[in-house]
Design a protein around this motif. Sequence first.
Motif, PDB file in Angstrom:
ATOM      1  N   THR A 153       0.854  -1.327  -0.131  1.00 22.74           N
ATOM      2  CA  THR A 153       0.009   0.064   0.105  1.00 22.74           C
ATOM      3  C   THR A 153       0.980   1.185   0.054  1.00 22.74           C
ATOM      4  O   THR A 153       0.499   2.148  -0.774  1.00 22.74           O
ATOM      5  CB  THR A 153      -0.641  -0.132   1.170  1.00 22.74           C
ATOM      6  N   GLY A 154       2.085   1.298   0.863  1.00 24.86           N
ATOM      7  CA  GLY A 154       2.885   2.488   0.976  1.00 24.86           C
ATOM      8  C   GLY A 154       3.575   2.328  -0.276  1.00 24.86           C
ATOM      9  O   GLY A 154       3.705   3.825  -0.906  1.00 24.86           O
ATOM     10  N   ILE A 155       3.985   1.281  -0.893  1.00 26.53           N
ATOM     11  CA  ILE A 155       4.582   1.698  -2.300  1.00 26.53           C
ATOM     12  C   ILE A 155       3.938   2.170  -3.302  1.00 26.53           C
ATOM     13  O   ILE A 155       4.092   2.902  -4.105  1.00 26.53           O
ATOM     14  CB  ILE A 155       5.443   0.271  -2.640  1.00 26.53           C
ATOM     15  N   ARG A 156       2.760   1.926  -3.420  1.00 22.51           N
ATOM     16  CA  ARG A 156       1.891   2.336  -4.634  1.00 22.51           C
ATOM     17  C   ARG A 156       1.444   3.804  -4.156  1.00 22.51           C
ATOM     18  O   ARG A 156       1.221   4.427  -5.310  1.00 22.51           O
ATOM     19  CB  ARG A 156       0.573   1.496  -4.554  1.00 22.51           C
ATOM     20  N   SER A 157       1.274   4.111  -3.043  1.00 23.58           N
ATOM     21  CA  SER A 157       1.069   5.535  -2.715  1.00 23.58           C
ATOM     22  C   SER A 157       2.251   6.344  -3.045  1.00 23.58           C
ATOM     23  O   SER A 157       2.236   7.238  -3.598  1.00 23.58           O
ATOM     24  CB  SER A 157       0.773   5.766  -1.309  1.00 23.58           C
ATOM     25  N   ASN A 158       3.684   5.927  -3.008  1.00 20.12           N
ATOM     26  CA  ASN A 158       4.681   6.548  -3.318  1.00 20.12           C
ATOM     27  C   ASN A 158       4.852   6.492  -4.672  1.00 20.12           C
ATOM     28  O   ASN A 158       5.218   7.714  -5.170  1.00 20.12           O
ATOM     29  CB  ASN A 158       6.001   5.785  -2.734  1.00 20.12           C
ATOM     30  N   LEU A 159       4.760   5.571  -5.433  1.00 21.91           N
ATOM     31  CA  LEU A 159       4.781   5.632  -7.003  1.00 21.91           C
ATOM     32  C   LEU A 159       3.420   6.578  -7.474  1.00 21.91           C
ATOM     33  O   LEU A 159       3.975   7.381  -8.341  1.00 21.91           O
ATOM     34  CB  LEU A 159       4.469   4.326  -7.511  1.00 21.91           C
ATOM     35  N   ALA A 160       2.463   6.647  -7.007  1.00 19.32           N
ATOM     36  CA  ALA A 160       1.431   7.503  -7.543  1.00 19.32           C
ATOM     37  C   ALA A 160       1.946   8.938  -7.109  1.00 19.32           C
ATOM     38  O   ALA A 160       1.587   9.966  -8.036  1.00 19.32           O
ATOM     39  CB  ALA A 160       0.118   7.173  -6.844  1.00 19.32           C
ATOM     40  N   ALA A 161       2.485   9.340  -6.009  1.00 20.85           N
ATOM     41  CA  ALA A 161       2.736  10.669  -5.584  1.00 20.85           C
ATOM     42  C   ALA A 161       4.055  11.213  -6.403  1.00 20.85           C
ATOM     43  O   ALA A 161       3.940  12.279  -6.849  1.00 20.85           O
ATOM     44  CB  ALA A 161       3.335  10.672  -4.251  1.00 20.85           C
ATOM     45  N   ILE A 162       4.942  10.211  -6.539  1.00 23.20           N
ATOM     46  CA  ILE A 162       6.067  10.568  -7.675  1.00 23.20           C
ATOM     47  C   ILE A 162       5.676  10.651  -9.006  1.00 23.20           C
ATOM     48  O   ILE A 162       6.298  11.892  -9.444  1.00 23.20           O
ATOM     49  CB  ILE A 162       7.264   9.453  -7.598  1.00 23.20           C
ATOM     50  N   LYS A 163       4.807   9.848  -9.307  1.00 26.94           N
ATOM     51  CA  LYS A 163       4.173  10.004 -10.798  1.00 26.94           C
ATOM     52  C   LYS A 163       3.582  11.469 -10.904  1.00 26.94           C
ATOM     53  O   LYS A 163       3.910  12.265 -11.786  1.00 26.94           O
ATOM     54  CB  LYS A 163       3.139   9.093 -11.104  1.00 26.94           C
ATOM     55  N   ASN A 164       2.932  11.869  -9.757  1.00 32.04           N
ATOM     56  CA  ASN A 164       2.153  13.186 -10.153  1.00 32.04           C
ATOM     57  C   ASN A 164       3.151  14.387 -10.033  1.00 32.04           C
ATOM     58  O   ASN A 164       3.136  15.271 -10.719  1.00 32.04           O
ATOM     59  CB  ASN A 164       1.154  13.246  -8.794  1.00 32.04           C
ATOM     60  N   LEU A 165       3.879  14.295  -9.163  1.00 32.19           N
ATOM     61  CA  LEU A 165       5.179  15.433  -9.144  1.00 32.19           C
ATOM     62  C   LEU A 165       5.915  15.495 -10.370  1.00 32.19           C
ATOM     63  O   LEU A 165       6.052  16.568 -10.823  1.00 32.19           O
ATOM     64  CB  LEU A 165       6.011  15.032  -7.922  1.00 32.19           C
ATOM     65  N   ALA A 166       6.445  14.370 -10.982  1.00 31.47           N
ATOM     66  CA  ALA A 166       7.261  14.377 -11.940  1.00 31.47           C
ATOM     67  C   ALA A 166       6.410  14.679 -13.256  1.00 31.47           C
ATOM     68  O   ALA A 166       6.727  15.714 -14.199  1.00 31.47           O
ATOM     69  CB  ALA A 166       7.734  12.966 -12.318  1.00 31.47           C
ATOM     70  N   GLU A 167       5.027  14.337 -13.413  1.00 28.93           N
ATOM     71  CA  GLU A 167       4.204  14.591 -14.594  1.00 28.93           C
ATOM     72  C   GLU A 167       3.581  16.061 -14.526  1.00 28.93           C
ATOM     73  O   GLU A 167       3.466  16.780 -15.584  1.00 28.93           O
ATOM     74  CB  GLU A 167       3.240  13.775 -14.806  1.00 28.93           C
ATOM     75  N   ARG A 168       3.892  16.611 -13.455  1.00 24.39           N
ATOM     76  CA  ARG A 168       3.240  18.268 -13.092  1.00 24.39           C
ATOM     77  C   ARG A 168       4.336  19.048 -13.615  1.00 24.39           C
ATOM     78  O   ARG A 168       4.074  20.157 -13.996  1.00 24.39           O
ATOM     79  CB  ARG A 168       2.920  18.406 -11.708  1.00 24.39           C
ATOM     80  N   GLU A 169       5.597  18.383 -13.481  1.00 20.44           N
ATOM     81  CA  GLU A 169       6.763  19.290 -13.789  1.00 20.44           C
ATOM     82  C   GLU A 169       6.817  19.634 -15.217  1.00 20.44           C
ATOM     83  O   GLU A 169       7.725  20.743 -15.454  1.00 20.44           O
ATOM     84  CB  GLU A 169       7.981  18.528 -13.363  1.00 20.44           C
ATOM     85  N   LYS A 170       6.215  19.033 -16.146  1.00 19.96           N
ATOM     86  CA  LYS A 170       6.508  19.263 -17.488  1.00 19.96           C
ATOM     87  C   LYS A 170       6.479  20.733 -17.934  1.00 19.96           C
ATOM     88  O   LYS A 170       5.653  21.391 -17.663  1.00 19.96           O
ATOM     89  CB  LYS A 170       5.412  18.389 -18.126  1.00 19.96           C
TER      90      LYS A 170
END
Length: 170
Positions: A153-170
């Motif tokens: 659960t924590g891993i999936r949450s981490n991955l979703a948060a990193i995805k959100n941060l990185a993709e917002r950065e574009k």
Amino acid sequence: MEWTGQVYADTPTVSARTYIDAPPERLWRYVSDIHLMPELSAELQRVEWLDGAAGPGTGNRFRGCNAHPALGDWETVSTIVDCEEPRRFAWAVGDPTHPMSVWRFTLHPQDAGTVLEQWAQLGPAPSGLSVAIAAMPDKEQKIVFVRLREFETGIRSNLAAIKNLAEREK
């Protein structure tokens, strides 16, 4: 995650992965930033570099302060055991030659983006989970399974948060 019936001595693992529309070079700063992890984690409360280290590098150590409703509060010292920018970032909790757990991010370039995987292993050294297992040895498989599900659960949450941060950065 499916029931495996594993025990702690099996050094069970769990992992998840996601595709992120960003190159590994952009993701590296997120996965290798130990100070970001407490912001993403329900369990890890704060971290600090040790021994004068100021950033990621193989052999560098950091302290982590954790809290869990069933396990209480505790501190750990982790050692970075693999740091290959921008491909892998891994740390061992406790003695790096006989850790309580190992955590790893792996970045796989794919098309214009990256498949980001986070992986974790319990054991082989005793940990706070070992106390629960010793108190209820007949429930060891369930205790291990529940903890792995928490990790997942924590891993999936981490991955979703990193995805959100990185993709917002574009």
